[in-house]
Design a protein around this motif. Sequence first.
Motif, PDB file in Angstrom:
ATOM      1  N   ALA A  13      18.143  86.562   2.855  1.00 25.06           N
ATOM      2  CA  ALA A  13      17.990  85.189   2.391  1.00 25.06           C
ATOM      3  C   ALA A  13      19.285  84.616   3.124  1.00 25.06           C
ATOM      4  CB  ALA A  13      18.060  84.809   1.010  1.00 25.06           C
ATOM      5  N   PHE A  14      19.070  83.273   3.725  1.00 24.34           N
ATOM      6  CA  PHE A  14      20.080  82.661   4.668  1.00 24.34           C
ATOM      7  C   PHE A  14      20.193  81.240   4.273  1.00 24.34           C
ATOM      8  CE2 PHE A  14      22.323  80.944   8.202  1.00 24.34           C
ATOM      9  CZ  PHE A  14      23.273  81.808   8.554  1.00 24.34           C
ATOM     10  N   GLU A  35      26.371  91.672  21.366  1.00 29.10           N
ATOM     11  CA  GLU A  35      26.738  91.245  22.678  1.00 29.10           C
ATOM     12  C   GLU A  35      25.633  89.907  23.134  1.00 29.10           C
ATOM     13  OE1 GLU A  35      26.882  91.047  27.150  1.00 29.10           O
ATOM     14  OE2 GLU A  35      25.242  91.782  26.001  1.00 29.10           O
ATOM     15  N   PHE A  36      24.330  90.064  22.867  1.00 26.71           N
ATOM     16  CA  PHE A  36      23.230  89.187  23.307  1.00 26.71           C
ATOM     17  C   PHE A  36      22.666  88.530  22.228  1.00 26.71           C
ATOM     18  CE2 PHE A  36      19.456  88.070  25.334  1.00 26.71           C
ATOM     19  CZ  PHE A  36      19.838  87.369  26.562  1.00 26.71           C
ATOM     20  N   GLY A  37      22.597  88.976  21.275  1.00 24.43           N
ATOM     21  CA  GLY A  37      21.970  88.531  19.917  1.00 24.43           C
ATOM     22  C   GLY A  37      22.527  87.099  19.616  1.00 24.43           C
ATOM     23  N   THR A  38      23.821  86.915  19.882  1.00 24.45           N
ATOM     24  CA  THR A  38      24.242  85.171  19.831  1.00 24.45           C
ATOM     25  C   THR A  38      23.341  84.468  20.539  1.00 24.45           C
ATOM     26  OG1 THR A  38      25.879  85.587  21.439  1.00 24.45           O
ATOM     27  CG2 THR A  38      26.675  85.931  19.350  1.00 24.45           C
ATOM     28  N   HIS A  39      22.941  84.620  21.818  1.00 24.12           N
ATOM     29  CA  HIS A  39      22.204  83.884  22.753  1.00 24.12           C
ATOM     30  C   HIS A  39      20.787  83.648  21.935  1.00 24.12           C
ATOM     31  CE1 HIS A  39      25.278  83.425  25.368  1.00 24.12           C
ATOM     32  NE2 HIS A  39      25.198  84.670  25.938  1.00 24.12           N
ATOM     33  N   ARG A  58      27.375  84.756  11.000  1.00 25.78           N
ATOM     34  CA  ARG A  58      26.739  85.106   9.692  1.00 25.78           C
ATOM     35  C   ARG A  58      25.481  85.664  10.011  1.00 25.78           C
ATOM     36  NH1 ARG A  58      29.776  83.141   5.427  1.00 25.78           N
ATOM     37  NH2 ARG A  58      31.211  81.366   5.897  1.00 25.78           N
ATOM     38  N   LEU A  59      24.758  85.105  10.935  1.00 27.02           N
ATOM     39  CA  LEU A  59      23.197  85.623  11.251  1.00 27.02           C
ATOM     40  C   LEU A  59      23.527  86.982  11.833  1.00 27.02           C
ATOM     41  CD1 LEU A  59      21.434  82.323  12.539  1.00 27.02           C
ATOM     42  CD2 LEU A  59      20.695  83.875  10.353  1.00 27.02           C
ATOM     43  N   LEU A  60      24.294  87.170  12.687  1.00 29.40           N
ATOM     44  CA  LEU A  60      24.547  88.453  13.542  1.00 29.40           C
ATOM     45  C   LEU A  60      24.938  89.575  12.375  1.00 29.40           C
ATOM     46  CD1 LEU A  60      26.618  87.855  16.434  1.00 29.40           C
ATOM     47  CD2 LEU A  60      24.513  88.791  16.403  1.00 29.40           C
ATOM     48  N   ALA A  61      25.869  89.282  11.277  1.00 33.20           N
ATOM     49  CA  ALA A  61      26.174  90.190  10.448  1.00 33.20           C
ATOM     50  C   ALA A  61      25.051  90.372   9.522  1.00 33.20           C
ATOM     51  CB  ALA A  61      27.325  89.470   9.448  1.00 33.20           C
ATOM     52  N   ALA A  62      24.163  89.492   9.171  1.00 30.31           N
ATOM     53  CA  ALA A  62      22.969  89.803   8.311  1.00 30.31           C
ATOM     54  C   ALA A  62      22.046  90.633   8.880  1.00 30.31           C
ATOM     55  CB  ALA A  62      22.386  88.278   7.918  1.00 30.31           C
ATOM     56  N   ALA A  63      21.993  90.555  10.330  1.00 34.48           N
ATOM     57  CA  ALA A  63      20.849  91.250  10.838  1.00 34.48           C
ATOM     58  C   ALA A  63      21.339  92.623  10.847  1.00 34.48           C
ATOM     59  CB  ALA A  63      20.513  90.824  12.243  1.00 34.48           C
ATOM     60  N   TYR A  64      22.618  93.041  10.980  1.00 34.17           N
ATOM     61  CA  TYR A  64      23.084  94.488  10.873  1.00 34.17           C
ATOM     62  C   TYR A  64      23.101  95.018   9.479  1.00 34.17           C
ATOM     63  CZ  TYR A  64      24.498  94.713  15.866  1.00 34.17           C
ATOM     64  OH  TYR A  64      24.691  94.784  17.210  1.00 34.17           O
ATOM     65  N   GLU A  65      23.293  94.166   8.653  1.00 37.09           N
ATOM     66  CA  GLU A  65      23.084  94.311   7.264  1.00 37.09           C
ATOM     67  C   GLU A  65      21.694  94.698   6.755  1.00 37.09           C
ATOM     68  OE1 GLU A  65      24.615  91.337   4.920  1.00 37.09           O
ATOM     69  OE2 GLU A  65      26.769  91.597   5.684  1.00 37.09           O
ATOM     70  N   ALA A  81      30.539  74.185  18.433  1.00 40.26           N
ATOM     71  CA  ALA A  81      31.922  74.359  17.865  1.00 40.26           C
ATOM     72  C   ALA A  81      32.073  75.253  16.471  1.00 40.26           C
ATOM     73  CB  ALA A  81      32.492  72.884  17.384  1.00 40.26           C
ATOM     74  N   LEU A  82      32.884  75.541  15.831  1.00 39.54           N
ATOM     75  CA  LEU A  82      33.131  76.328  14.813  1.00 39.54           C
ATOM     76  C   LEU A  82      32.067  76.485  13.749  1.00 39.54           C
ATOM     77  CD1 LEU A  82      37.118  76.159  14.404  1.00 39.54           C
ATOM     78  CD2 LEU A  82      35.757  78.033  14.721  1.00 39.54           C
ATOM     79  N   GLU A  83      31.645  75.214  13.286  1.00 43.15           N
ATOM     80  CA  GLU A  83      30.571  75.401  12.249  1.00 43.15           C
ATOM     81  C   GLU A  83      29.319  75.995  12.784  1.00 43.15           C
ATOM     82  OE1 GLU A  83      27.842  72.496   9.178  1.00 43.15           O
ATOM     83  OE2 GLU A  83      29.525  71.783  10.567  1.00 43.15           O
ATOM     84  N   HIS A  84      28.759  75.534  13.800  1.00 45.83           N
ATOM     85  CA  HIS A  84      27.656  76.227  14.530  1.00 45.83           C
ATOM     86  C   HIS A  84      27.839  78.025  14.739  1.00 45.83           C
ATOM     87  CE1 HIS A  84      24.287  76.766  17.336  1.00 45.83           C
ATOM     88  NE2 HIS A  84      25.247  77.541  18.139  1.00 45.83           N
ATOM     89  N   SER A  85      29.170  78.175  15.447  1.00 49.66           N
ATOM     90  CA  SER A  85      29.348  79.309  15.925  1.00 49.66           C
ATOM     91  C   SER A  85      29.469  80.249  14.577  1.00 49.66           C
ATOM     92  CB  SER A  85      30.543  79.333  16.645  1.00 49.66           C
ATOM     93  OG  SER A  85      30.512  78.640  17.911  1.00 49.66           O
ATOM     94  N   THR A  86      30.435  79.938  13.607  1.00 48.41           N
ATOM     95  CA  THR A  86      30.289  80.649  12.662  1.00 48.41           C
ATOM     96  C   THR A  86      28.915  81.101  11.792  1.00 48.41           C
ATOM     97  OG1 THR A  86      32.560  79.725  12.088  1.00 48.41           O
ATOM     98  CG2 THR A  86      31.453  80.893  10.208  1.00 48.41           C
ATOM     99  N   ARG A  87      28.006  80.013  11.719  1.00 48.33           N
ATOM    100  CA  ARG A  87      26.718  80.364  11.325  1.00 48.33           C
ATOM    101  C   ARG A  87      25.915  81.554  11.952  1.00 48.33           C
ATOM    102  NH1 ARG A  87      23.974  75.114  11.360  1.00 48.33           N
ATOM    103  NH2 ARG A  87      23.249  75.703  13.598  1.00 48.33           N
ATOM    104  N   THR A  88      26.064  81.179  13.254  1.00 51.33           N
ATOM    105  CA  THR A  88      25.771  82.299  14.255  1.00 51.33           C
ATOM    106  C   THR A  88      26.281  83.646  13.957  1.00 51.33           C
ATOM    107  OG1 THR A  88      25.002  80.810  16.241  1.00 51.33           O
ATOM    108  CG2 THR A  88      24.973  82.987  16.701  1.00 51.33           C
TER     109      THR A  88
END
Length: 350
Positions: free
Chosen positions: A347-348, A170-174, A330-337, A321-328
């Motif tokens: 690695a990212f 919920e807040f990690g994107t920011h 992916r980072l959210l998913a990598a943090a939980y993994e 836009a989409l490229e930026h938001s998709t990268r974020t």
Amino acid sequence: MVKRVAIAGLGRAARAIHLPALRKLPNLECVGGFDLQRPEEGFGFPLFDSVEALLAQTRPDMLFIVTPPDSHFALTKLGLEAGCHVFCEKPLAERIEDAEALAELARAAGRHVVVNSEFPWMPIHSAAKRRMAEPGFGKLQFITLQQTFIVTPETEEGWRGLDPQRTFKEFGTHVLDLAQYFFDAAPISIRARMPRPAGPSAPDHLNIVELEFSGERMALILLDRLSPGRHRYLDIRLDGTEAIIETSIGGRLQAAAGLNTRTRKPFVDVEVAMGGTARLFREERMERLATAPIDLFPDATARLLTDVLAAIERGETPPCALEHSTRTLRLLAAAYESAADGGSPRAFAP
């Protein structure tokens, strides 16, 4: 040109952020809305029984999506298929596959999907970024982003309190977006610990996340919602080679007086910042950079929307836009993994 907007979702975020932001932009007209809870009239625009009816009868240029994350993909798809640009609350989607599918749909429709990552458009953060580029700050080396948040029944209403990925999703994107904004780069690795002292199925009320950037640069994120304490919505410290910048979100009226232990001279410091503040420190010297208005969230959203509309008008890709938001995403998913794997780094690839 975007002139007519419709809004799906009329809950707390829409009332507190999106609708006030729209009122700051007289060139935009809200032509209709929809919400599953069927709120009472009084919004100043017609309400519809479904998003399909909203889109078909109002034919907006842009659809605002201010609903829980599990509905973002389906509603964005409807908006694109109706020929709308989409302005969506974060996160963009719940799965990377959905974000990639939206990118294909957006390309086919010739429309843009933008996520409301408004924090870089807050005056305190944009002023800090400008000051970093001027003489006297040096090279940015390290960022700390810290939140101490008091959890209440009101903050956990609805989907938020039911999601075990409560805090970082919920807040990690920011904070992920802010770290990339200040470094002007994507990280090369991420590692996370998310202890859950209330049990493995409890919400992730403690996030400790490290981001590594090229050139031995680092960012540390600490989101702490474990217990009641002093509420600090977001404090950021930017460590440069010549000075530091501190920003803080949260109104304050603060006065301090004392004796400078180095110069032996008395000092008085009075600070008034209704929505937030940014200051630069170099040894004992302090430079005020900016304050934020008390309505900093709708104000920042309106600033972001202004830049989005200008980019669309010029035929350019808008910010967030989409490229930026998709990268974020992916980072959210990598943090939980990483957290699920005991904090091992991921690695990212930017």
